[in-house]
Write an enzyme that holds these catalytic residues in place. Structure first.
Site, PDB file in Angstrom:
ATOM      1  N   LEU A   1       0.831  -1.205   0.000  1.00 57.88           N
ATOM      2  CA  LEU A   1       0.000   0.000   0.000  1.00 57.88           C
ATOM      3  C   LEU A   1       0.869   1.261   0.000  1.00 57.88           C
ATOM      4  O   LEU A   1       2.064   1.200   0.307  1.00 57.88           O
ATOM      5  CB  LEU A   1      -0.911  -0.029   1.228  1.00 57.88           C
ATOM      6  CG  LEU A   1      -1.926  -1.191   1.211  1.00 57.88           C
ATOM      7  CD1 LEU A   1      -2.541  -1.419   2.587  1.00 57.88           C
ATOM      8  CD2 LEU A   1      -3.006  -0.938   0.166  1.00 57.88           C
ATOM      9  N   PRO A   2       0.270   2.416  -0.317  1.00 63.43           N
ATOM     10  CA  PRO A   2       1.093   3.623  -0.478  1.00 63.43           C
ATOM     11  C   PRO A   2       1.810   4.103   0.782  1.00 63.43           C
ATOM     12  O   PRO A   2       2.990   4.448   0.722  1.00 63.43           O
ATOM     13  CB  PRO A   2       0.085   4.672  -0.965  1.00 63.43           C
ATOM     14  CG  PRO A   2      -1.036   3.901  -1.576  1.00 63.43           C
ATOM     15  CD  PRO A   2      -1.111   2.617  -0.789  1.00 63.43           C
TER      16      PRO A   2
ATOM     17  N   THR B   1       6.295   0.548   1.920  1.00 62.24           N
ATOM     18  CA  THR B   1       7.303   1.382   2.577  1.00 62.24           C
ATOM     19  C   THR B   1       6.561   2.418   3.407  1.00 62.24           C
ATOM     20  O   THR B   1       5.919   3.312   2.857  1.00 62.24           O
ATOM     21  CB  THR B   1       8.189   2.096   1.533  1.00 62.24           C
ATOM     22  OG1 THR B   1       8.795   1.112   0.712  1.00 62.24           O
ATOM     23  CG2 THR B   1       9.266   2.930   2.223  1.00 62.24           C
TER      24      THR B   1
ATOM     25  N   LYS C   1      15.296  -0.144   5.535  1.00 60.62           N
ATOM     26  CA  LYS C   1      14.970   0.481   4.246  1.00 60.62           C
ATOM     27  C   LYS C   1      15.324   1.974   4.275  1.00 60.62           C
ATOM     28  O   LYS C   1      15.886   2.511   3.321  1.00 60.62           O
ATOM     29  CB  LYS C   1      13.477   0.273   3.966  1.00 60.62           C
ATOM     30  CG  LYS C   1      12.899   1.087   2.856  1.00 60.62           C
ATOM     31  CD  LYS C   1      12.817   0.337   1.558  1.00 60.62           C
ATOM     32  CE  LYS C   1      12.272   1.258   0.471  1.00 60.62           C
ATOM     33  NZ  LYS C   1      12.449   0.770  -0.853  1.00 60.62           N
TER      34      LYS C   1
ATOM     35  N   LYS D   1       9.719  10.659  -0.825  1.00 60.74           N
ATOM     36  CA  LYS D   1       8.912   9.978   0.203  1.00 60.74           C
ATOM     37  C   LYS D   1       9.828   9.179   1.136  1.00 60.74           C
ATOM     38  O   LYS D   1       9.735   9.283   2.363  1.00 60.74           O
ATOM     39  CB  LYS D   1       7.902   9.033  -0.467  1.00 60.74           C
ATOM     40  CG  LYS D   1       7.168   8.156   0.530  1.00 60.74           C
ATOM     41  CD  LYS D   1       6.450   6.966  -0.092  1.00 60.74           C
ATOM     42  CE  LYS D   1       6.033   5.997   1.005  1.00 60.74           C
ATOM     43  NZ  LYS D   1       5.431   4.765   0.550  1.00 60.74           N
TER      44      LYS D   1
HETATM   45  P1  NAD Z   1       0.853   2.428  -6.298  1.00 59.38           P
HETATM   46  O1  NAD Z   1       0.306   3.756  -5.927  1.00 59.38           O
HETATM   47  O2  NAD Z   1       1.110   2.100  -7.729  1.00 59.38           O
HETATM   48  O3  NAD Z   1      -0.105   1.269  -5.719  1.00 59.38           O
HETATM   49  C1  NAD Z   1      -0.792   1.308  -4.495  1.00 59.38           C
HETATM   50  C2  NAD Z   1      -2.088   0.551  -4.671  1.00 59.38           C
HETATM   51  O4  NAD Z   1      -2.750   0.465  -3.412  1.00 59.38           O
HETATM   52  C3  NAD Z   1      -3.062   1.226  -5.650  1.00 59.38           C
HETATM   53  O5  NAD Z   1      -3.454   0.301  -6.661  1.00 59.38           O
HETATM   54  C4  NAD Z   1      -4.238   1.619  -4.756  1.00 59.38           C
HETATM   55  O6  NAD Z   1      -5.500   1.561  -5.427  1.00 59.38           O
HETATM   56  C5  NAD Z   1      -4.129   0.579  -3.664  1.00 59.38           C
HETATM   57  N1  NAD Z   1      -4.819   0.942  -2.430  1.00 59.38           N
HETATM   58  C6  NAD Z   1      -4.713   2.092  -1.709  1.00 59.38           C
HETATM   59  N2  NAD Z   1      -5.504   2.026  -0.616  1.00 59.38           N
HETATM   60  C7  NAD Z   1      -6.108   0.806  -0.629  1.00 59.38           C
HETATM   61  C8  NAD Z   1      -7.021   0.152   0.218  1.00 59.38           C
HETATM   62  N3  NAD Z   1      -7.503   0.734   1.319  1.00 59.38           N
HETATM   63  N4  NAD Z   1      -7.429  -1.085  -0.119  1.00 59.38           N
HETATM   64  C9  NAD Z   1      -6.954  -1.700  -1.226  1.00 59.38           C
HETATM   65  N5  NAD Z   1      -6.084  -1.126  -2.088  1.00 59.38           N
HETATM   66  C10 NAD Z   1      -5.672   0.126  -1.789  1.00 59.38           C
HETATM   67  O7  NAD Z   1       2.189   2.256  -5.429  1.00 59.38           O
HETATM   68  P2  NAD Z   1       3.419   1.268  -5.729  1.00 59.38           P
HETATM   69  O8  NAD Z   1       4.404   1.951  -6.616  1.00 59.38           O
HETATM   70  O9  NAD Z   1       2.895  -0.081  -6.058  1.00 59.38           O
HETATM   71  O10 NAD Z   1       4.093   1.237  -4.270  1.00 59.38           O
HETATM   72  C11 NAD Z   1       3.522   0.475  -3.208  1.00 59.38           C
HETATM   73  C12 NAD Z   1       4.465   0.563  -2.032  1.00 59.38           C
HETATM   74  O11 NAD Z   1       5.743   0.055  -2.425  1.00 59.38           O
HETATM   75  C13 NAD Z   1       4.697   2.001  -1.540  1.00 59.38           C
HETATM   76  O12 NAD Z   1       4.756   1.985  -0.142  1.00 59.38           O
HETATM   77  C14 NAD Z   1       6.048   2.366  -2.173  1.00 59.38           C
HETATM   78  O13 NAD Z   1       6.746   3.327  -1.427  1.00 59.38           O
HETATM   79  C15 NAD Z   1       6.757   1.016  -2.161  1.00 59.38           C
HETATM   80  N6  NAD Z   1       7.813   0.856  -3.173  1.00 59.38           N
HETATM   81  C16 NAD Z   1       7.605   1.273  -4.447  1.00 59.38           C
HETATM   82  C17 NAD Z   1       8.630   1.096  -5.386  1.00 59.38           C
HETATM   83  C18 NAD Z   1       8.440   1.531  -6.826  1.00 59.38           C
HETATM   84  O14 NAD Z   1       9.435   1.585  -7.567  1.00 59.38           O
HETATM   85  N7  NAD Z   1       7.208   1.821  -7.267  1.00 59.38           N
HETATM   86  C19 NAD Z   1       9.851   0.509  -5.013  1.00 59.38           C
HETATM   87  C20 NAD Z   1      10.014   0.064  -3.693  1.00 59.38           C
HETATM   88  C21 NAD Z   1       8.971   0.246  -2.776  1.00 59.38           C
END
Ligand code: NAD
Length: 298
Positions: free
Chosen positions: A65-66, A96, A171, A246
């Site tokens: 999740l975000p 994260t 992290k 972030k």
């Molecule tokens: P994203 O915004 O693409 O995806 C998040 C998803 O969570 C979305 O599809 C959203 O609809 C869903 N969501 C939000 N609230 C919800 C709820 N209550 N119930 C169900 N679904 C819900 O984000 P991402 O890029 O996939 O990143 C996810 C996590 O991974 C974050 O914490 C980010 O910091 C971490 N991360 C991302 C990357 C990257 O390169 N994108 C790398 C390492 C870590």
């Protein structure tokens, strides 16, 4: 093979859930986005109509999740998942988030007799898709052993960093260091270039010398030195500046809580924030080289 409830199918969670389906786990997914759910249905997952429905009868709950507020909302409170699960379930939160929320959810899970790990990842969408993520886990040893069984289908390196919250601290430490050495690498390359050195030759020299680091080895910020790096593709991400800002915000919270004077980390966080505010949030974080080039020629 395990029954898995997977919540959060964004850029990272989507490919992770697909990898679990392909490893022949029985995966039930939920996301607020219907489109994301439909994509997983097409790849063989079952789609639930709520997070609570996705976790009925599962062995593992995985969330991606975000931010901390989403994780707290999903797990805590009267309607939270912790109130619906029992001790047979292992929860892995791969988001994260701030270490304080990870500890709070971890402690609440332990009180309910449920195994919980914060398990944030290193590696972006490409590693999530390839199943080569690194996991930094925080929780007890028994939960870590259960976590490994499933995380091996999602990643290559799986570390037990310590108790609840330790994954998020690891992290934060890693990404603060990444930001610092990316900026340092950019400064060194630009300084050499302005003194007539070929940045490719300078990269080779530093790679064979004590300045060697990950940014030089696999992610050179100078365009044209390495094929397939964001720098050679107009800084398309990769790892976006928005996400680096972030993660540095979370790292600065960790630093404040332990009262360390992390001058380099603070400076790196300030430079990335300025770069973001200049409209570079969606570009790769290695584009910090261009901030340096633009600022110093102004
Ligand atoms: P994203 O915004 O693409 O995806 C998040 C998803 O969570 C979305 O599809 C959203 O609809 C869903 N969501 C939000 N609230 C919800 C709820 N209550 N119930 C169900 N679904 C819900 O984000 P991402 O890029 O996939 O990143 C996810 C996590 O991974 C974050 O914490 C980010 O910091 C971490 N991360 C991302 C990357 C990257 O390169 N994108 C790398 C390492 C870590």
């Amino acid at each position: 093979m395990a029954d898995v409830g997977f919540i959060g199918l964004g850029n990272m969670g989507g490919p992770m859930a697909i990898n679990l389906v392909e490893a022949e786990h029985s995966v039930t997914v939920f996301d607020l986005s219907q489109v994301a759910c439909q994509q997983l249905r097409e790849r063989g997952a079952s789609v639930a109509s709520s997070a609570a429905e996705a976790v009925v009868g599962v062995d593992y709950v995985i969330s991606m999740l975000p931010a901390g507020k989403h994780v707290a909302d999903i797990y805590l409170g009267d309607a939270g998942l912790l109130s619906k699960l029992d001790g047979s379930v292992t929860i892995l939160d791969c988001s994260t988030i701030d270490a304080a929320t990870a500890r709070r959810v971890g402690e609440a899970a332990v009180k309910s007799g449920i195994g919980f790990m914060d398990a944030p990842v290193s590696g972006g969408v490409a590693a999530a898709t390839a199943g080569t993520l690194a996991f930094m886990c925080g929780g007890d040893a028994a939960t870590f052993e259960k976590a490994r069984v499933i995380l091996k289908d999602l990643g290559k390196n799986i570390f037990h960093a310590g108790p609840a919250g330790a994954g998020q601290v690891a992290k934060g430490c890693n990404n603060m260091l990444l930001a610092i050495h990316m900026i340092g690498t950019s400064e060194a390359l630009e300084m050499g270039a302005r003194n007539g050195l070929d940045p490719k030759v300078l990269s080779e020299i530093m790679l064979a010398s004590s300045g060697r680091n990950w940014s030089l080895e696999v992610y050179n910020p100078y365009p044209g030195i390495m094929d397939d790096t964001p720098a050679s593709k107009d800084y398309q991400p990769g790892f976006m500046v928005d996400l680096m800002v972030k993660d540095l915000g979370l790292a600065m919270e960790i630093a404040q809580q332990c009262d360390i004077d992390n001058a380099m980390g603070q400076l790196a966080a300030a430079l990335y924030r300025q770069h973001q505010q200049s409209g570079n949030g969606k570009r790769d974080f290695s584009s910090i080289l261009q901030k340096l080039q633009n600022d110093s020629s102004a």
